[in-house]
Design an enzyme around this catalytic site. Structure first.
Site, PDB file in Angstrom:
ATOM      1  N   SER A 267       8.167  -3.866   5.960  1.00  0.00           N
ATOM      2  CA  SER A 267       6.630  -3.695   5.553  1.00  0.00           C
ATOM      3  C   SER A 267       7.039  -4.994   4.084  1.00  0.00           C
ATOM      4  O   SER A 267       7.726  -6.235   4.906  1.00  0.00           O
ATOM      5  CB  SER A 267       6.235  -2.836   4.843  1.00  0.00           C
ATOM      6  OG  SER A 267       4.906  -3.694   3.816  1.00  0.00           O
TER       7      SER A 267
ATOM      8  N   HIS B 252       1.239   2.529   9.362  1.00  0.00           N
ATOM      9  CA  HIS B 252       2.229   1.929   8.276  1.00  0.00           C
ATOM     10  C   HIS B 252       3.460   2.784   8.124  1.00  0.00           C
ATOM     11  O   HIS B 252       4.079   1.954   8.201  1.00  0.00           O
ATOM     12  CB  HIS B 252       1.238   1.279   6.785  1.00  0.00           C
ATOM     13  CG  HIS B 252       1.830   0.373   6.566  1.00  0.00           C
ATOM     14  ND1 HIS B 252       2.353  -1.123   6.918  1.00  0.00           N
ATOM     15  CD2 HIS B 252       3.023  -0.024   4.837  1.00  0.00           C
ATOM     16  CE1 HIS B 252       2.988  -1.806   6.388  1.00  0.00           C
ATOM     17  NE2 HIS B 252       3.318  -1.419   5.024  1.00  0.00           N
TER      18      HIS B 252
END
Length: 256
Positions: free
Chosen positions: A97, A231
């Site tokens: 990320s 995620h």
């Protein structure tokens, strides 16, 4: 933990936490955490990556650096990291990320400074640097609303943390700082990297076309791996094992 060998980490750098191998010079695997993330989550993978010397990137305001003011812009963050820490070689960078962008920009900054950089880059759960990252801005939300976003998107904080107001007041500034770095990041066009670049993502997270666009940021080989999950796909044991196999393959190639 002191290492004085040529090409090893700079002695005393607060940015790097880990454990030096007592013998030999294996490939070093550097983990760049996600927004609000602790390098400790990734360092715990070291036992499953026995052929790599594992290091975590620890920014100001985290862990032993809790008394330091967190950085809120990518340029100053990368500048301070590159100035403070010397990366051993051969090395592989892994970023998840926000960490993907930080690892990428660190590799670019090392190249620009004529310093040794990674032999390969693995980026996870992040659109390519020149692509829109979507989602409404959260960096200026009140703490209560920001905490709700953290719980929704990032798996939440442990109950003992959310019940401790004093502890929350310590950690919320670095979450907010990381969201600021991510939301204000602007890609500055430049020459692609010249090292293998491997992209990983969950099939319920970033659209594939935003991940595949990373291929344009290297003149070397690139790969794209889509795993089941969101995620934090790697928090599922099966996908965690698959990611570790990929990292093992990449570090083995860097060693050769």
């Amino acid at each position: 933990m002191t290492d004085v060998r040529p090409g090893a980490r700079r002695v005393g750098s607060p940015w790097l936490i880990g454990r030096k191998w007592p013998d030999g010079t294996p490939v070093r695997l550097y983990f760049f955490p996600h927004s609000g993330g602790s390098p400790g989550e990734y360092i715990r993978w070291a036992g499953q990556l026995p052929e790599a010397e594992v290091w975590g990137i620890q920014a100001p305001g985290r862990g032993s650096r809790i008394a330091e003011a967190p950085l809120t812009a990518m340029p100053e963050l990368v500048e301070d990291l590159v100035r403070s820490a010397e990366f051993g070689t051969p090395a592989v960078f892994f970023g998840h990320s926000l960490g993907a962008l930080t690892a990428f920009e660190t590799a670019r900054a090392l190249r620009a400074a004529g310093l040794p950089g990674p032999s390969a880059l693995v980026v996870s759960a992040c659109p390519a640097p020149d692509r829109k990252r979507g989602r409404a801005s959260v960096r200026d939300l009140p703490d209560s609303e920001l905490l709700e976003i953290i719980n929704q998107r990032y798996g939440g904080l442990p109950p003992e943390v959310t019940r401790d107001q004093a502890l929350l007041e310590l950690i919320m500034p670095y979450y907010r700082a990381d969201f600021t770095v991510y939301e204000t990041y602007q890609y500055a066009p430049g020459e692609p990297l010249d090292v293998p670049l491997h992209v990983v993502g969950g099939d319920q997270d970033i659209p594939t076309e935003l991940l595949s666009a990373w291929a344009g940021f290297t003149t070397s080989d690139s790969s794209l791996t889509i795993l089941p999950g969101g995620h934090f796909y790697f928090r599922d044991p099966a996908q965690h094992a698959r990611l570790l196999r990929l990292l093992t393959d990449v570090t083995d190639a860097a060693r050769r």
